[in-house]
Motif scaffolding. Structure first.
Motif, PDB file in Angstrom:
ATOM      1  N   ILE A  90      50.064   6.908  77.661  1.00 11.96           N
ATOM      2  CA  ILE A  90      48.809   6.995  77.087  1.00 11.96           C
ATOM      3  C   ILE A  90      47.997   7.913  76.922  1.00 11.96           C
ATOM      4  O   ILE A  90      47.912   8.958  77.710  1.00 11.96           O
ATOM      5  N   ALA A  91      47.564   8.288  75.568  1.00 16.23           N
ATOM      6  CA  ALA A  91      46.605   9.490  75.519  1.00 16.23           C
ATOM      7  C   ALA A  91      45.299   9.088  75.106  1.00 16.23           C
ATOM      8  O   ALA A  91      45.259   7.936  74.335  1.00 16.23           O
ATOM      9  N   ILE A  92      44.085   9.490  75.657  1.00 17.52           N
ATOM     10  CA  ILE A  92      42.564   9.163  75.067  1.00 17.52           C
ATOM     11  C   ILE A  92      41.949  10.474  74.661  1.00 17.52           C
ATOM     12  O   ILE A  92      41.915  11.703  75.211  1.00 17.52           O
ATOM     13  N   ASP A  93      41.654  10.174  73.297  1.00 18.27           N
ATOM     14  CA  ASP A  93      40.815  11.149  72.430  1.00 18.27           C
ATOM     15  C   ASP A  93      39.246  10.863  72.560  1.00 18.27           C
ATOM     16  O   ASP A  93      38.744  10.042  71.673  1.00 18.27           O
ATOM     17  N   CYS A  97      44.182  12.830  78.736  1.00 19.05           N
ATOM     18  CA  CYS A  97      42.803  12.792  78.230  1.00 19.05           C
ATOM     19  C   CYS A  97      42.376  13.988  77.649  1.00 19.05           C
ATOM     20  O   CYS A  97      42.537  15.179  78.135  1.00 19.05           O
ATOM     21  N   SER A  98      41.595  14.005  76.601  1.00 18.64           N
ATOM     22  CA  SER A  98      41.085  15.341  75.965  1.00 18.64           C
ATOM     23  C   SER A  98      39.836  15.347  76.785  1.00 18.64           C
ATOM     24  O   SER A  98      39.357  14.604  77.676  1.00 18.64           O
ATOM     25  N   PHE A  99      39.485  16.941  76.826  1.00 14.96           N
ATOM     26  CA  PHE A  99      38.588  17.371  77.744  1.00 14.96           C
ATOM     27  C   PHE A  99      37.192  16.434  77.532  1.00 14.96           C
ATOM     28  O   PHE A  99      36.168  16.400  78.437  1.00 14.96           O
ATOM     29  N   ASN A 146      48.284   8.293  87.087  1.00 13.43           N
ATOM     30  CA  ASN A 146      47.759   9.718  86.947  1.00 13.43           C
ATOM     31  C   ASN A 146      46.997   9.952  85.611  1.00 13.43           C
ATOM     32  O   ASN A 146      47.643   9.821  84.792  1.00 13.43           O
ATOM     33  N   VAL A 147      45.622  10.235  85.824  1.00 12.07           N
ATOM     34  CA  VAL A 147      44.825  10.775  84.809  1.00 12.07           C
ATOM     35  C   VAL A 147      44.677  12.000  84.795  1.00 12.07           C
ATOM     36  O   VAL A 147      44.267  12.725  85.720  1.00 12.07           O
ATOM     37  N   ARG A 148      44.943  12.801  83.673  1.00  9.85           N
ATOM     38  CA  ARG A 148      44.799  14.332  83.495  1.00  9.85           C
ATOM     39  C   ARG A 148      43.970  14.577  82.318  1.00  9.85           C
ATOM     40  O   ARG A 148      43.995  13.842  81.211  1.00  9.85           O
ATOM     41  N   TYR A 149      43.352  15.583  82.429  1.00 14.38           N
ATOM     42  CA  TYR A 149      42.759  16.258  81.364  1.00 14.38           C
ATOM     43  C   TYR A 149      42.955  17.533  80.900  1.00 14.38           C
ATOM     44  O   TYR A 149      43.412  18.498  81.665  1.00 14.38           O
ATOM     45  N   THR A 150      43.170  17.485  79.528  1.00 15.42           N
ATOM     46  CA  THR A 150      43.928  18.934  78.948  1.00 15.42           C
ATOM     47  C   THR A 150      43.634  18.880  77.560  1.00 15.42           C
ATOM     48  O   THR A 150      42.834  18.188  76.992  1.00 15.42           O
ATOM     49  N   ASP A 151      44.036  20.113  76.754  1.00 16.34           N
ATOM     50  CA  ASP A 151      43.708  20.362  75.392  1.00 16.34           C
ATOM     51  C   ASP A 151      44.547  19.214  74.820  1.00 16.34           C
ATOM     52  O   ASP A 151      45.837  19.551  74.758  1.00 16.34           O
ATOM     53  N   LEU A 152      44.044  18.146  74.264  1.00 18.72           N
ATOM     54  CA  LEU A 152      44.948  16.967  73.705  1.00 18.72           C
ATOM     55  C   LEU A 152      45.783  17.394  72.481  1.00 18.72           C
ATOM     56  O   LEU A 152      46.819  16.949  72.531  1.00 18.72           O
ATOM     57  N   ALA A 153      45.176  18.360  71.735  1.00 20.20           N
ATOM     58  CA  ALA A 153      45.954  18.723  70.380  1.00 20.20           C
ATOM     59  C   ALA A 153      47.122  19.657  70.723  1.00 20.20           C
ATOM     60  O   ALA A 153      48.267  19.270  70.159  1.00 20.20           O
TER      61      ALA A 153
END
Lengths: 251, 251
Positions: B105-108, B133-135, B157-164
């Motif tokens: 799953i990705a979250i924006d 997730c996006s920042f 696991n939930v991670r934050y990153t540069d989603l693009a």
């Protein structure tokens, strides 16, 4: 300028007893208010400069332009909106629900206004006309709940009744489904669209009496099926998946 | 008795900057705390008389018995629980997510802590290991969000990153799905389980840049399909239906 009586009235609409004694409820924000104007009688509407009534709705008898400051004073929201309105609750016709040939939702004791609002939105999206609730279920005309329906309350009839009585009679006509841990895998069951589906309280599920009146039982399997999780699904999420699956099978 | 420093520390954990500078987060209530104890390092635990650590977890180094009154004083909850604990945030390994052969799953930009918590619970139920997730997405270690996950954070696991950036690289390896109003009917699409599914912000959906990186688009049809509703589905509800449908097709 809002009269003292109006300010008092808005405040009183947080109180369930007051709402029902006067058959009135409160809605805020143009998204919500504009939808409700299409389906409920509006007895009072206050808005800031710039708000316009949507096309095709009857103009409320009592309508007033106020400042943002005035609206903020009476608003129950953290972020007040541009419009606030008082609507008339429709008479409760709990026993008049037509059950044959369609899907109906029953609610046994859901307490959280957000969850209840979510379920009304799901009903609206999936074309479920009626939601029948036990008396112990959170009042859908609670301002928080009205807000959480995002206007979907305009298109879904929510009624409060003796749920056991209602289901006793319903189970003679249609399938009455519930979700339990020992139910059949919903994805492998041929669902009957001629049905009432019962969802229960957040912590305790459905009451024993209501459970005994359900004649079909489903489970949403976790994935992979053998995986042990101590988790359960939120009632709004369970309703989304169950009603979605009914609609998938009968698209 | 809770020291002044401990009381201060608990309060500071409402602050995102403080949480990340110290790699710490707060959880309350035995349901949530007991699950997290299985998977996160606990640096401090305060409980009332009668609470017992679950079997098989490492005893926190710093553990204290307090009165309900003391717990109530520091609790961020309206209804304080019997236990409160501070855990260490795991290092963020945003680029280390394995994508092949599974669903991610990705979250924006989801903003509501309750919605984010619901999505973590859905991921847990349906065996999705990673949420990227996006920042700009609400911090999952926000105390309200931790609470809303009901302990599911222990298994996802939930991670934050540069989603693009992440999706650019992901789209070379797997299908990247989104939901849009002109997407294919999800119930009539053969879904690829080798995929990332992106969910967007409550009001604005996904950003244009992220949308351009999605190579598959789905819609959850309303019912009946022709029915016009001004309504949309809540992001938690949409996630439930979409992830549920992936799991139905690959059961």
């Amino acid at each position: 300028m809002l009269s003292k009586n109006k300010i008092k009235l808005v405040g009183q609409l947080s109180n369930k007893k007051f709402r029902y004694e006067n058959s009135l409820f409160l809605a805020e924000g143009h998204k919500c208010v504009n939808e409700l104007l299409k389906s409920f009688e509006c007895v009072f509407l206050a808005h800031t400069e710039g708000y316009e009534l949507p096309d095709g709705v009857r103009k409320p008898k009592d309508i007033e332009t106020v400042t943002s400051q005035e609206l903020k004073q009476v608003s129950l929201l953290e972020t007040p909106q541009n419009v606030l309105a008082i609507f008339r609750i429709k008479p409760n016709a709990g026993n008049g629900v037509k059950l044959e040939g369609k899907l109906t939702i029953a609610i046994d004791g859901v307490q959280d206004a957000g969850n209840m609002g979510t379920i009304v939105r799901i009903a609206d999206w999936f074309g479920v006309e009626d939601i029948v609730c036990s008396f112990g279920t959170v009042d859908v005309y609670n301002p928080k709940c009205v807000q959480a329906t995002m206007g979907a309350l305009a298109r879904v009839n929510v009624r409060y009744t003796d749920l056991a009585e209602f289901l006793k009679s319903a189970s003679e006509k249609v399938s009455v489904y519930t979700t339990t841990l020992d139910g059949s895998n919903i994805y492998e069951s041929k669902l009957d669209n001629n049905a009432v589906v019962v969802f229960g309280n957040e912590g305790n599920g459905i009451s024993r009496e209501v459970r005994s009146l359900c004649n079909r039982s489903l489970i949403i399997p976790s994935f992979p099926k053998e995986r042990v999780t101590s988790e359960s699904l939120n009632v709004g999420v369970a309703a989304a998946i169950v009603i979605g699956e009914f609609r998938r099978q009968f698209k």
